[in-house]
Design a protein around this motif. Structure first.
Motif, PDB file in Angstrom:
ATOM      1  N   LYS A 286       0.816  -1.210   0.000  1.00 44.59           N
ATOM      2  CA  LYS A 286       0.000   0.000   0.000  1.00 44.59           C
ATOM      3  C   LYS A 286       0.851   1.262   0.000  1.00 44.59           C
ATOM      4  CE  LYS A 286      -3.876  -2.278   2.296  1.00 44.59           C
ATOM      5  NZ  LYS A 286      -4.796  -2.283   3.459  1.00 44.59           N
ATOM      6  N   VAL A 287       2.153   1.089  -0.177  1.00 41.68           N
ATOM      7  CA  VAL A 287       3.068   2.221  -0.296  1.00 41.68           C
ATOM      8  C   VAL A 287       3.814   2.099  -1.621  1.00 41.68           C
ATOM      9  CG1 VAL A 287       3.355   2.543   2.182  1.00 41.68           C
ATOM     10  CG2 VAL A 287       4.864   0.952   0.965  1.00 41.68           C
ATOM     11  N   GLY A 288       4.622   3.110  -1.948  1.00 36.39           N
ATOM     12  CA  GLY A 288       5.300   3.114  -3.233  1.00 36.39           C
ATOM     13  C   GLY A 288       6.214   1.928  -3.441  1.00 36.39           C
ATOM     14  N   ALA A 289       6.937   1.536  -2.401  1.00 33.58           N
ATOM     15  CA  ALA A 289       7.837   0.385  -2.474  1.00 33.58           C
ATOM     16  C   ALA A 289       8.007  -0.176  -1.082  1.00 33.58           C
ATOM     17  CB  ALA A 289       9.186   0.788  -3.057  1.00 33.58           C
ATOM     18  N   ALA A 290       8.003  -1.492  -0.953  1.00 36.76           N
ATOM     19  CA  ALA A 290       8.179  -2.134   0.354  1.00 36.76           C
ATOM     20  C   ALA A 290       8.895  -3.459   0.166  1.00 36.76           C
ATOM     21  CB  ALA A 290       6.831  -2.361   1.036  1.00 36.76           C
ATOM     22  N   PHE A 291       9.791  -3.767   1.113  1.00 37.93           N
ATOM     23  CA  PHE A 291      10.586  -4.985   1.075  1.00 37.93           C
ATOM     24  C   PHE A 291      10.725  -5.533   2.488  1.00 37.93           C
ATOM     25  CE2 PHE A 291      11.816  -2.011  -2.147  1.00 37.93           C
ATOM     26  CZ  PHE A 291      11.926  -2.757  -3.313  1.00 37.93           C
ATOM     27  N   ILE A 292      10.695  -6.850   2.622  1.00 39.18           N
ATOM     28  CA  ILE A 292      10.873  -7.474   3.932  1.00 39.18           C
ATOM     29  C   ILE A 292      11.799  -8.676   3.822  1.00 39.18           C
ATOM     30  CG2 ILE A 292       8.622  -6.734   4.826  1.00 39.18           C
ATOM     31  CD1 ILE A 292       7.623  -9.590   4.353  1.00 39.18           C
ATOM     32  N   ASP A 293      12.343  -9.053   4.968  1.00 38.60           N
ATOM     33  CA  ASP A 293      13.120 -10.288   5.074  1.00 38.60           C
ATOM     34  C   ASP A 293      12.122 -11.442   5.157  1.00 38.60           C
ATOM     35  OD1 ASP A 293      14.598 -12.492   5.852  1.00 38.60           O
ATOM     36  OD2 ASP A 293      15.797 -11.399   7.323  1.00 38.60           O
ATOM     37  N   PRO A 294      12.113 -12.350   4.190  1.00 39.44           N
ATOM     38  CA  PRO A 294      11.117 -13.428   4.200  1.00 39.44           C
ATOM     39  C   PRO A 294      11.264 -14.373   5.383  1.00 39.44           C
ATOM     40  CG  PRO A 294      12.780 -13.836   2.518  1.00 39.44           C
ATOM     41  CD  PRO A 294      13.028 -12.449   3.028  1.00 39.44           C
ATOM     42  N   GLU A 295      12.409 -14.354   6.055  1.00 47.21           N
ATOM     43  CA  GLU A 295      12.622 -15.236   7.201  1.00 47.21           C
ATOM     44  C   GLU A 295      12.360 -14.548   8.544  1.00 47.21           C
ATOM     45  OE1 GLU A 295      16.477 -16.929   6.949  1.00 47.21           O
ATOM     46  OE2 GLU A 295      16.106 -17.949   5.040  1.00 47.21           O
ATOM     47  N   ALA A 296      12.054 -13.267   8.516  1.00 43.93           N
ATOM     48  CA  ALA A 296      11.816 -12.537   9.764  1.00 43.93           C
ATOM     49  C   ALA A 296      10.454 -12.904  10.346  1.00 43.93           C
ATOM     50  CB  ALA A 296      11.891 -11.041   9.526  1.00 43.93           C
ATOM     51  N   ASP A 297      10.405 -13.040  11.661  1.00 47.64           N
ATOM     52  CA  ASP A 297       9.156 -13.330  12.355  1.00 47.64           C
ATOM     53  C   ASP A 297       8.675 -12.048  13.030  1.00 47.64           C
ATOM     54  OD1 ASP A 297       7.009 -14.249  13.739  1.00 47.64           O
ATOM     55  OD2 ASP A 297       8.125 -15.638  15.029  1.00 47.64           O
ATOM     56  N   PHE A 298       7.861 -11.279  12.319  1.00 47.73           N
ATOM     57  CA  PHE A 298       7.387 -10.003  12.851  1.00 47.73           C
ATOM     58  C   PHE A 298       6.428 -10.191  14.020  1.00 47.73           C
ATOM     59  CE2 PHE A 298       8.851  -8.842   8.618  1.00 47.73           C
ATOM     60  CZ  PHE A 298       9.486  -7.629   8.858  1.00 47.73           C
ATOM     61  N   GLY A 299       5.898 -11.397  14.171  1.00 48.95           N
ATOM     62  CA  GLY A 299       4.986 -11.660  15.274  1.00 48.95           C
ATOM     63  C   GLY A 299       5.652 -11.666  16.636  1.00 48.95           C
ATOM     64  N   THR A 300       6.979 -11.700  16.686  1.00 54.35           N
ATOM     65  CA  THR A 300       7.673 -11.718  17.972  1.00 54.35           C
ATOM     66  C   THR A 300       7.793 -10.337  18.591  1.00 54.35           C
ATOM     67  OG1 THR A 300       9.859 -11.440  16.949  1.00 54.35           O
ATOM     68  CG2 THR A 300       9.040 -13.699  17.230  1.00 54.35           C
ATOM     69  N   TYR A 301       7.533  -9.299  17.809  1.00 51.62           N
ATOM     70  CA  TYR A 301       7.770  -7.941  18.305  1.00 51.62           C
ATOM     71  C   TYR A 301       6.528  -7.381  18.999  1.00 51.62           C
ATOM     72  CZ  TYR A 301      11.843  -8.413  15.350  1.00 51.62           C
ATOM     73  OH  TYR A 301      13.005  -8.870  14.778  1.00 51.62           O
ATOM     74  N   ARG A 302       6.738  -6.934  20.230  1.00 50.51           N
ATOM     75  CA  ARG A 302       5.655  -6.378  21.030  1.00 50.51           C
ATOM     76  C   ARG A 302       5.883  -4.915  21.387  1.00 50.51           C
ATOM     77  NH1 ARG A 302       4.140 -10.452  19.418  1.00 50.51           N
ATOM     78  NH2 ARG A 302       3.204 -12.236  20.476  1.00 50.51           N
ATOM     79  N   GLN A 303       7.124  -4.433  21.186  1.00 52.19           N
ATOM     80  CA  GLN A 303       7.482  -3.065  21.523  1.00 52.19           C
ATOM     81  C   GLN A 303       8.324  -2.478  20.390  1.00 52.19           C
ATOM     82  OE1 GLN A 303       8.451  -2.743  26.028  1.00 52.19           O
ATOM     83  NE2 GLN A 303       9.171  -4.780  25.438  1.00 52.19           N
TER      84      GLN A 303
END
Length: 229
Positions: free
Chosen positions: A46-63
């Motif tokens: 939903k932005v002009g360009a976005a990239f992520i690490d496919p192995e990152a677990d974003f669900g672990t972040y709470r803060q």
């Protein structure tokens, strides 16, 4: 693995992106840099360009750690303002104040949005459940800046301004970059009419633009948080 602070990576990385944006567009600069970081494009972003690490677990972040926001004007912005107005001159002090105000406002909006409704507390120290965010507002183009000069000036614009957001996401403990996004926004009067622009309306318009970006980030984090348990 020994602790590696992510802070020392950020200035050099951000400088590379800003310098690249002088040759390419900011979005092209963001995209071209990801061949070195093993990040992959986000489909239907939903932005002009976005990239992520496919192995990152974003669900672990709470803060979240939110670093100070870097702000840079569009190239030759001060020269263009000088040509457009002989009465409202933009000084170096004006530019420093605007950059400081923009950075402060962006961080305020981000904190409000991230922490709302028992969301993601903004903290100061790295930990295994802490995501580190570094943002930059580049190519800042304010159409009618309020310089608060002695002589009263009135500016009428259909476009308040524009800016590109550049955002990097890091694991706060390892310092590994796990996400990057860039997006260009132009603020226009919602009614389509020409409107009077001053410091108050400029701030309101900037807040609306920053809120959109903050809402997109919060939505991304919420989508991973809800399925992490």
């Amino acid at each position: 693995m020994p602790y590696v602070s992510p802070y020392r990576f950020l200035k050099a990385k951000l400088t590379t992106i800003v310098l690249a944006s002088l040759v390419f567009s900011p979005l092209q600069a963001a995209e071209s840099s990801d061949m070195f970081d093993n990040l992959v494009p986000v489909e239907n972003a939903k932005v002009g360009a976005a990239f992520i690490d496919p192995e990152a677990d974003f669900g672990t972040y709470r803060q979240v750690i939110l670093l100070d926001t870097f702000v840079a004007f569009k190239a030759n912005w001060e020269r263009d303002q000088r040509r457009q107005s002989r009465t409202a001159r933009v000084s170096a002090a004006d530019m420093d104040r605007i950059k400081s105000d923009v950075a402060t406002l962006f961080n305020e909006v981000m904190v409000e949005t991230l922490e709302a409704n028992d969301g993601f507390p903004v903290v100061d120290a790295p930990d295994y459940d802490v995501l580190l965010l570094r943002a930059a507002i580049i190519d800042l183009d304010i159409t009618a800046p309020d310089t608060m000069s002695a002589g009263r000036t009135t500016s009428f614009t259909a476009t308040t301004g524009a800016a590109t957001m550049y955002l990097e996401l890091y694991d706060s403990v390892s310092g590994q970059i796990i996400g990057r996004a860039a997006d260009r926004s132009v603020i226009r009067d919602s009614t389509g009419r020409v409107s009077w622009s001053n410091r108050v309306t400029n701030t309101q318009d900037a807040r609306r633009m920053f809120r959109r970006w903050a809402d997109l980030l919060r939505s991304f984090l919420d989508s991973h948080y809800s399925g992490a348990e």
